[in-house]
Structures are given as structure tokens and as C-alpha cells.
Motif scaffolding. Sequence first.
Motif, PDB file in Angstrom:
ATOM      1  N   ARG A 122       0.825  -1.212   0.000  1.00 36.96           N
ATOM      2  CA  ARG A 122       0.000   0.000   0.000  1.00 36.96           C
ATOM      3  C   ARG A 122       0.856   1.257   0.000  1.00 36.96           C
ATOM      4  N   ARG A 123       1.949   1.245   0.756  1.00 33.28           N
ATOM      5  CA  ARG A 123       2.837   2.400   0.843  1.00 33.28           C
ATOM      6  C   ARG A 123       4.250   1.988   0.429  1.00 33.28           C
ATOM      7  N   PRO A 124       5.044   2.921  -0.066  1.00 34.28           N
ATOM      8  CA  PRO A 124       6.437   2.577  -0.384  1.00 34.28           C
ATOM      9  C   PRO A 124       7.138   2.050   0.862  1.00 34.28           C
ATOM     10  N   PRO A 125       7.836   0.921   0.766  1.00 39.12           N
ATOM     11  CA  PRO A 125       8.528   0.375   1.951  1.00 39.12           C
ATOM     12  C   PRO A 125       9.651   1.289   2.403  1.00 39.12           C
ATOM     13  N   LEU A 126       9.824   1.361   3.711  1.00 43.59           N
ATOM     14  CA  LEU A 126      10.884   2.190   4.290  1.00 43.59           C
ATOM     15  C   LEU A 126      11.983   1.271   4.794  1.00 43.59           C
ATOM     16  N   PHE A 127      13.105   1.259   4.086  1.00 44.39           N
ATOM     17  CA  PHE A 127      14.236   0.434   4.493  1.00 44.39           C
ATOM     18  C   PHE A 127      15.110   1.210   5.462  1.00 44.39           C
ATOM     19  N   ARG A 128      15.561   0.532   6.493  1.00 39.37           N
ATOM     20  CA  ARG A 128      16.350   1.159   7.538  1.00 39.37           C
ATOM     21  C   ARG A 128      17.760   0.595   7.534  1.00 39.37           C
ATOM     22  N   ASP A 179      11.686  -4.987  -6.176  1.00 42.96           N
ATOM     23  CA  ASP A 179      11.035  -3.911  -6.931  1.00 42.96           C
ATOM     24  C   ASP A 179       9.549  -3.958  -6.614  1.00 42.96           C
ATOM     25  N   ARG A 180       9.053  -2.923  -6.000  1.00 43.57           N
ATOM     26  CA  ARG A 180       7.693  -2.927  -5.446  1.00 43.57           C
ATOM     27  C   ARG A 180       6.718  -2.196  -6.357  1.00 43.57           C
ATOM     28  N   LEU A 181       5.492  -2.697  -6.439  1.00 40.21           N
ATOM     29  CA  LEU A 181       4.410  -2.040  -7.152  1.00 40.21           C
ATOM     30  C   LEU A 181       3.368  -1.545  -6.149  1.00 40.21           C
ATOM     31  N   PRO A 182       2.638  -0.467  -6.487  1.00 41.99           N
ATOM     32  CA  PRO A 182       1.559  -0.022  -5.587  1.00 41.99           C
ATOM     33  C   PRO A 182       0.433  -1.043  -5.552  1.00 41.99           C
ATOM     34  N   MET A 183      -0.449  -0.890  -4.590  1.00 36.03           N
ATOM     35  CA  MET A 183      -1.527  -1.851  -4.398  1.00 36.03           C
ATOM     36  C   MET A 183      -2.417  -1.922  -5.634  1.00 36.03           C
ATOM     37  N   PHE A 184      -2.734  -3.127  -6.061  1.00 35.09           N
ATOM     38  CA  PHE A 184      -3.618  -3.305  -7.211  1.00 35.09           C
ATOM     39  C   PHE A 184      -5.040  -2.870  -6.847  1.00 35.09           C
ATOM     40  N   ASP A 185      -5.875  -2.714  -7.883  1.00 31.19           N
ATOM     41  CA  ASP A 185      -7.250  -2.262  -7.672  1.00 31.19           C
ATOM     42  C   ASP A 185      -8.266  -3.390  -7.758  1.00 31.19           C
ATOM     43  N   ARG A 186      -7.896  -4.470  -8.433  1.00 28.42           N
ATOM     44  CA  ARG A 186      -8.864  -5.546  -8.628  1.00 28.42           C
ATOM     45  C   ARG A 186      -8.153  -6.878  -8.808  1.00 28.42           C
ATOM     46  N   ILE A 187      -8.807  -7.936  -8.343  1.00 30.24           N
ATOM     47  CA  ILE A 187      -8.322  -9.294  -8.573  1.00 30.24           C
ATOM     48  C   ILE A 187      -9.187  -9.907  -9.672  1.00 30.24           C
ATOM     49  N   THR A 188      -8.528 -10.531 -10.638  1.00 28.31           N
ATOM     50  CA  THR A 188      -9.232 -11.173 -11.740  1.00 28.31           C
ATOM     51  C   THR A 188      -9.094 -12.687 -11.589  1.00 28.31           C
ATOM     52  N   PRO A 189      -9.790 -13.462 -12.402  1.00 29.38           N
ATOM     53  CA  PRO A 189      -9.627 -14.921 -12.307  1.00 29.38           C
ATOM     54  C   PRO A 189      -8.190 -15.393 -12.491  1.00 29.38           C
ATOM     55  N   ASN A 190      -7.396 -14.611 -13.238  1.00 28.69           N
ATOM     56  CA  ASN A 190      -6.044 -15.069 -13.572  1.00 28.69           C
ATOM     57  C   ASN A 190      -4.930 -14.188 -13.025  1.00 28.69           C
ATOM     58  N   GLY A 191      -5.260 -13.231 -12.154  1.00 30.75           N
ATOM     59  CA  GLY A 191      -4.211 -12.375 -11.622  1.00 30.75           C
ATOM     60  C   GLY A 191      -4.757 -11.128 -10.975  1.00 30.75           C
ATOM     61  N   TRP A 194      -4.520  -3.093 -12.258  1.00 31.45           N
ATOM     62  CA  TRP A 194      -4.523  -1.732 -11.726  1.00 31.45           C
ATOM     63  C   TRP A 194      -5.451  -0.870 -12.564  1.00 31.45           C
ATOM     64  N   ALA A 195      -5.862   0.264 -12.005  1.00 32.28           N
ATOM     65  CA  ALA A 195      -6.813   1.134 -12.684  1.00 32.28           C
ATOM     66  C   ALA A 195      -6.250   1.705 -13.977  1.00 32.28           C
ATOM     67  N   ASP A 196      -4.930   1.787 -14.104  1.00 33.24           N
ATOM     68  CA  ASP A 196      -4.335   2.351 -15.318  1.00 33.24           C
ATOM     69  C   ASP A 196      -4.213   1.329 -16.443  1.00 33.24           C
ATOM     70  N   GLY A 197      -4.745   0.126 -16.219  1.00 35.57           N
ATOM     71  CA  GLY A 197      -4.738  -0.883 -17.270  1.00 35.57           C
ATOM     72  C   GLY A 197      -3.645  -1.934 -17.147  1.00 35.57           C
ATOM     73  N   ARG A 198      -2.703  -1.709 -16.245  1.00 38.03           N
ATOM     74  CA  ARG A 198      -1.662  -2.715 -16.044  1.00 38.03           C
ATOM     75  C   ARG A 198      -2.250  -3.981 -15.439  1.00 38.03           C
ATOM     76  N   GLY A 199      -1.588  -5.115 -15.655  1.00 37.90           N
ATOM     77  CA  GLY A 199      -2.030  -6.361 -15.067  1.00 37.90           C
ATOM     78  C   GLY A 199      -0.877  -7.325 -14.892  1.00 37.90           C
ATOM     79  N   VAL A 200      -1.011  -8.241 -13.946  1.00 39.60           N
ATOM     80  CA  VAL A 200      -0.013  -9.280 -13.699  1.00 39.60           C
ATOM     81  C   VAL A 200      -0.746 -10.606 -13.576  1.00 39.60           C
ATOM     82  N   ASP A 201      -0.311 -11.592 -14.335  1.00 40.75           N
ATOM     83  CA  ASP A 201      -0.874 -12.931 -14.206  1.00 40.75           C
ATOM     84  C   ASP A 201      -0.297 -13.606 -12.964  1.00 40.75           C
ATOM     85  N   ALA A 202      -1.106 -14.395 -12.297  1.00 40.66           N
ATOM     86  CA  ALA A 202      -0.653 -15.037 -11.055  1.00 40.66           C
ATOM     87  C   ALA A 202      -1.334 -16.374 -10.860  1.00 40.66           C
ATOM     88  N   ASP A 203      -0.579 -17.305 -10.271  1.00 43.55           N
ATOM     89  CA  ASP A 203      -1.121 -18.591  -9.842  1.00 43.55           C
ATOM     90  C   ASP A 203      -1.423 -18.590  -8.353  1.00 43.55           C
TER      91      ASP A 203
END
Length: 300
Positions: A122-128, A179-191, A194-203
Motif C-alpha cells: 500500500r505504501r512505499p517500503p521504508l528500508f532502515r 522492486d515494489r508495485l503499488p496496491m492493485f485495484d482488482r483481482i481477476t480470475p487469472n491475476g 490496476w486502474a491504469d490498465g496494467r495487469g499481472v498474471d498469477a497462480d
Amino acid sequence: PSAEVIGGYFAEYEDAFDLRVHRPVEVSAVREGPGGRLRAETSEGVWAPRALINATGTWDRPFWPRYPGQESFLGRQLHTADYPGPQEFAGRRVVVVGGGTSAVQHLMEVAEVAAATTWVTRRPPLFRAGPFDEARGREAVARVEERVRRGLPPQSVVSVTGLPMTAAMERARAAGVLDRLPMFDRITPNGVTWADGRGVDADVIVWATGFRAAIDHLAPLRLREPGGGIRVEGTRAVRDPRVHLVGYGPSASTIGANRAGREAVREIRSLLAEPGDGPTGGPRDRHVDSPSQHAIAAAV
């Protein structure tokens, strides 16, 4: 590994100090009882203590966020509370959700065997960088204490400590695993998408989203503040001085719980020494199935 020795250690501790621990016992509710006592309703009967140390912690209440389309996902979803080790992710495309230490540890393990990994927070990770020394520890505890004093729910540990950068994490970051991505907006059957049209396939989606305090059994006492948390001074619930919380807020760690346990015992000894109800005084609930106790500690 601590999991292999800690059970035996506590068993020896109980024997050495003759602690009369009852297990397994489920505490379903704690409410106002007779004669100024509490009424603890449990799977072993009803107890009527004058004070209670609630040491239920968080580990049996994993937090599952809800996102649109979650029920449609055709792959596997699991929380880190049920993490089986990296071997079950071999050759799979895995999305890890969460910005805490466990998320990073699981992500690095899974990346060694998975076909692909995606890290989402949800937020950029803060490394210490540098050691987590005594001064930083005090600062972190003070920030958590301030929240619970205001009656707000405790935040995640990493929100006040940051992620300690280790050599293994440096290697993982160089390899692109962190390499971190911001929180996605929706879960689909296959992954996930995000609201901007990006997507990642996942098992597999691994929810490394932490835990919440296991305090629902205290609801009848109405200890929560408008902010959603229980306001605590030291370990004492401000709304009811008979109730002490260990493993809540600043004491939600092994070291913190040890210190808080001593503080809770000192305060309860003072409470029990107050005039008006001697060690055997006060009315006994006629429905109590187990002996009435002066103080009990609950752990479910």
C-alpha cells in the motif's frame, strides 16, 4: 530455530515455578460479574476473577483485506499464517502482498523457486540502514504507546521500525526481487490489475498483511474507544483497571511482553491489596463451575 526449542523452554518454566496452567481452554467472553468481579466464560467453566491479564496477542487472528474480484480468482490464496515454505511455489507465478518483514522474507524465499514474483504494498517500503539499537527501540515503543494512550488501534510493527536492510535483502534488491508495485485495484480470475490498465498474471496470492489483536472476547466490557482501540496506560485498560493487556500495542513482542508482564503483576498486586475485599472476600458467583480466582491470565 526458536520454534524447535521455545515450547520445551516454557514447559520447563511451568514445571520449575509450579505454574498451574490449564490448556486447551477457550475464552468465549469476559463480562461484568457479581460483587465487583469479572465473569470469564470459558470452555472449562465460568471463572469469577478480581483481575485479568489478557495475553491473547495477535497470532490467531490473521488479517485478510478484501478487494473486488477476490472470490473470482482461480488460483490459490493464502495468508502467511499458513505459509508452508517455498517448495510449494516452485514454478508458480506469485504475488506477495504486504510491506512487513515477513512479506520480504517470504518473497525472497519464494523468488528462489518461483517462475515469477510480484511484490505489492500500500505504501512505499521504508528500508532502515544501521543497527536497531536501544535508542531506536525506545523511540519505536514510545510511538506505539502514544497511539494506545489515545485509544487508537496499534499499527503494524514495521510502521514504526522500518525494514532492517540486511546483506540478503541488498542482494535481492540488486536482483530486482524487491522492486515494489503499488496496491492493485482488482483481482481477476487469472491475476491482478490496476486502474491504469496494467495487469499481472498469477497462480498464487500470498497475503502477508499481518494480524489484528485477538480481543473480541472482551467486547462485553466495552473497553474500546471511539478511535477503535483500547486506551491503555502501561498495561492497564483505562476503562477498567481490573483488566491488563499484555501483547497489545507496545508489548506485542517477546521482550515487550516480558516487561509488560512484570508491570501488570505489580499493578494487580496493588489492586488486590486494596481494602474492601480480602483474599477470600467478595460474593462467589453461584453459577461458577471452577474455583473463583483472584486473578487469571487468558491466552487463547
